[in-house]
Scaffold this active site. Structure first.
Site, PDB file in Angstrom:
ATOM      1  N   ARG A 135      12.237  -1.600  10.410  1.00 31.88           N
ATOM      2  CA  ARG A 135      11.190  -1.181  11.339  1.00 31.88           C
ATOM      3  C   ARG A 135      11.104  -2.085  12.559  1.00 31.88           C
ATOM      4  O   ARG A 135      11.187  -3.303  12.447  1.00 31.88           O
ATOM      5  CB  ARG A 135       9.836  -1.180  10.621  1.00 31.88           C
ATOM      6  CG  ARG A 135       9.580   0.090   9.851  1.00 31.88           C
ATOM      7  CD  ARG A 135       8.356  -0.005   9.008  1.00 31.88           C
ATOM      8  NE  ARG A 135       7.180  -0.474   9.724  1.00 31.88           N
ATOM      9  CZ  ARG A 135       5.949  -0.415   9.238  1.00 31.88           C
ATOM     10  NH1 ARG A 135       5.744   0.113   8.044  1.00 31.88           N
ATOM     11  NH2 ARG A 135       4.933  -0.863   9.922  1.00 31.88           N
TER      12      ARG A 135
ATOM     13  N   ARG B 234      11.894  -6.426   4.861  1.00 32.29           N
ATOM     14  CA  ARG B 234      11.756  -5.030   4.436  1.00 32.29           C
ATOM     15  C   ARG B 234      12.768  -4.093   5.108  1.00 32.29           C
ATOM     16  O   ARG B 234      13.021  -4.178   6.301  1.00 32.29           O
ATOM     17  CB  ARG B 234      10.341  -4.562   4.766  1.00 32.29           C
ATOM     18  CG  ARG B 234      10.066  -3.121   4.424  1.00 32.29           C
ATOM     19  CD  ARG B 234       8.617  -2.860   4.319  1.00 32.29           C
ATOM     20  NE  ARG B 234       7.921  -2.935   5.593  1.00 32.29           N
ATOM     21  CZ  ARG B 234       6.627  -2.669   5.734  1.00 32.29           C
ATOM     22  NH1 ARG B 234       5.913  -2.339   4.678  1.00 32.29           N
ATOM     23  NH2 ARG B 234       6.053  -2.757   6.905  1.00 32.29           N
TER      24      ARG B 234
ATOM     25  N   ARG C 251       0.403  -8.466  13.569  1.00 27.03           N
ATOM     26  CA  ARG C 251      -0.152  -7.525  12.581  1.00 27.03           C
ATOM     27  C   ARG C 251      -0.981  -8.256  11.538  1.00 27.03           C
ATOM     28  O   ARG C 251      -2.039  -7.772  11.124  1.00 27.03           O
ATOM     29  CB  ARG C 251       0.984  -6.733  11.922  1.00 27.03           C
ATOM     30  CG  ARG C 251       1.566  -5.691  12.884  1.00 27.03           C
ATOM     31  CD  ARG C 251       2.939  -5.242  12.471  1.00 27.03           C
ATOM     32  NE  ARG C 251       2.947  -4.531  11.222  1.00 27.03           N
ATOM     33  CZ  ARG C 251       3.999  -4.467  10.403  1.00 27.03           C
ATOM     34  NH1 ARG C 251       5.128  -5.090  10.723  1.00 27.03           N
ATOM     35  NH2 ARG C 251       3.930  -3.795   9.291  1.00 27.03           N
TER      36      ARG C 251
ATOM     37  N   ARG D 266      -8.852   0.861   9.425  1.00 28.75           N
ATOM     38  CA  ARG D 266      -8.437  -0.507   9.724  1.00 28.75           C
ATOM     39  C   ARG D 266      -9.433  -1.230  10.610  1.00 28.75           C
ATOM     40  O   ARG D 266      -9.238  -2.397  10.928  1.00 28.75           O
ATOM     41  CB  ARG D 266      -7.090  -0.496  10.451  1.00 28.75           C
ATOM     42  CG  ARG D 266      -5.881  -0.593   9.517  1.00 28.75           C
ATOM     43  CD  ARG D 266      -4.664  -0.147  10.313  1.00 28.75           C
ATOM     44  NE  ARG D 266      -3.503  -0.955  10.121  1.00 28.75           N
ATOM     45  CZ  ARG D 266      -2.403  -0.522   9.492  1.00 28.75           C
ATOM     46  NH1 ARG D 266      -2.373   0.660   8.927  1.00 28.75           N
ATOM     47  NH2 ARG D 266      -1.335  -1.283   9.419  1.00 28.75           N
TER      48      ARG D 266
ATOM     49  N   LYS E 126       0.831  -1.207   0.000  1.00 22.46           N
ATOM     50  CA  LYS E 126       0.000   0.000   0.000  1.00 22.46           C
ATOM     51  C   LYS E 126       0.865   1.257   0.000  1.00 22.46           C
ATOM     52  O   LYS E 126       0.615   2.192  -0.751  1.00 22.46           O
ATOM     53  CB  LYS E 126      -0.898   0.064   1.250  1.00 22.46           C
ATOM     54  CG  LYS E 126      -1.829  -1.099   1.420  1.00 22.46           C
ATOM     55  CD  LYS E 126      -2.733  -0.917   2.641  1.00 22.46           C
ATOM     56  CE  LYS E 126      -1.992  -0.853   3.968  1.00 22.46           C
ATOM     57  NZ  LYS E 126      -1.351  -2.116   4.379  1.00 22.46           N
TER      58      LYS E 126
HETATM   59  P1  AMP Z   1       1.662   0.615   8.945  1.00 25.62           P
HETATM   60  O1  AMP Z   1       2.884   1.419   8.651  1.00 25.62           O
HETATM   61  O2  AMP Z   1       0.478   1.058   8.140  1.00 25.62           O
HETATM   62  O3  AMP Z   1       1.883  -0.858   8.861  1.00 25.62           O
HETATM   63  O4  AMP Z   1       1.274   0.936  10.458  1.00 25.62           O
HETATM   64  C1  AMP Z   1       2.174   0.662  11.520  1.00 25.62           C
HETATM   65  C2  AMP Z   1       1.454   0.648  12.854  1.00 25.62           C
HETATM   66  O5  AMP Z   1       0.862   1.928  13.113  1.00 25.62           O
HETATM   67  C3  AMP Z   1       0.308  -0.345  12.979  1.00 25.62           C
HETATM   68  O6  AMP Z   1       0.736  -1.658  13.267  1.00 25.62           O
HETATM   69  C4  AMP Z   1      -0.472   0.284  14.130  1.00 25.62           C
HETATM   70  O7  AMP Z   1       0.153   0.069  15.374  1.00 25.62           O
HETATM   71  C5  AMP Z   1      -0.372   1.779  13.788  1.00 25.62           C
HETATM   72  N1  AMP Z   1      -1.457   2.175  12.865  1.00 25.62           N
HETATM   73  C6  AMP Z   1      -1.329   2.595  11.584  1.00 25.62           C
HETATM   74  N2  AMP Z   1      -2.517   2.878  11.043  1.00 25.62           N
HETATM   75  C7  AMP Z   1      -3.442   2.623  11.995  1.00 25.62           C
HETATM   76  C8  AMP Z   1      -4.853   2.689  12.049  1.00 25.62           C
HETATM   77  N3  AMP Z   1      -5.581   3.078  10.980  1.00 25.62           N
HETATM   78  N4  AMP Z   1      -5.461   2.351  13.212  1.00 25.62           N
HETATM   79  C9  AMP Z   1      -4.762   1.976  14.299  1.00 25.62           C
HETATM   80  N5  AMP Z   1      -3.428   1.868  14.310  1.00 25.62           N
HETATM   81  C10 AMP Z   1      -2.757   2.186  13.176  1.00 25.62           C
END
Ligand code: AMP
Length: 214
Positions: A162, A128, A173, A90, A15
């Site tokens: 990360r 990654r 996740r 989400r 994404k």
């Molecule tokens: P991502 O980079 O999109 O994988 O997001 C990394 C982390 O940020 C996730 O595992 C959550 O802990 C937090 N996070 C990102 N987007 C959301 C969301 N829409 N709702 C809740 N937590 C989020």
């Protein structure tokens, strides 16, 4: 009518990569809640520490805090037109909150699923790495940088791994995605707002598929 493009896909589906291309090539601002939380956790406050802990474990931040940052970010002038949400919504509550925001902003929601099979996601996430300077994303298995551990375009920049791309957090996740986020696909499908692209294969080809949809 301007749109809120919602990219839905499991962690590691690409994404972020696709949203970045939409931003770079079409000038559609990429709003990434994950990036915003990563920025936020750098501060030295109790809230920042809480965000940091939640993220490292692979769990979700609360719906209300997430909505607050999305709302604030999308009230800036650069998001007056169409923008793309990468990693939001989400949960079912977030999807409802977004409906409200879309009405307030006079925009229509267009969801695009980026579909990648589970077994591939695991490898993508644990392998990654990203450049701290330009955000370019590499993968030690499928897209290694020319010089191990460093960005091709910024040879002095040591690539980041990360904190939540470790095996335990990745499992959490992926489970969280299945339980909380995957049901949103049916939600957007029912209202005729879901389109789907195959997220395996070349980045450019996938981008081409997405361009055809927007
Ligand atoms: P991502 O980079 O999109 O994988 O997001 C990394 C982390 O940020 C996730 O595992 C959550 O802990 C937090 N996070 C990102 N987007 C959301 C969301 N829409 N709702 C809740 N937590 C989020």
């Amino acid at each position: 009518m301007d749109k809120i493009i919602v990219l839905i896909g499991a962690p590691g589906a690409g994404k972020g990569t696709q949203a970045r291309l939409m931003d770079e090539r079409r000038g559609i601002p990429q709003i990434s809640t994950g990036d915003m939380f990563r920025e936020m956790k750098k501060a030295d406050t109790p809230l920042a520490r809480e965000v940091q802990e939640t993220m490292a474990s692979g769990k979700l931040i609360s719906d209300d805090l997430t909505y607050q940052i999305v709302r604030e970010r999308t009230s800036k002038p650069d998001t007056a037109g169409t923008y793309v949400l990468d990693g939001y919504p989400r949960t079912a509550v977030q999807a409802e909150q977004l409906e409200q925001l879309a009405v307030e902003q006079g925009k229509e929601i267009q969801a695009i699923e980026v579909d990648v099979p589970q077994d591939e996601l695991f490898k993508r996430l644990t392998g990654r790495r990203s450049c701290p300077v330009c955000g370019e994303i590499y993968n030690i298995y499928s897209r290694p940088p020319k010089s191990e551990g460093f960005c091709d375009d910024h040879p002095d920049a040591k690539l980041d791994h990360r904190a939540d791309d470790n095996e335990d957090s990745v499992r959490t996740r992926l489970d969280t995605y299945k339980t909380n986020t995957e049901p949103l696909l049916a939600y957007y499908e029912r209202s005729g707002r879901l389109k789907k692209v195959d997220g395996t294969g070349e980045i450019e080809d996938i981008y081409g598929l997405i361009e055809d949809l927007i």
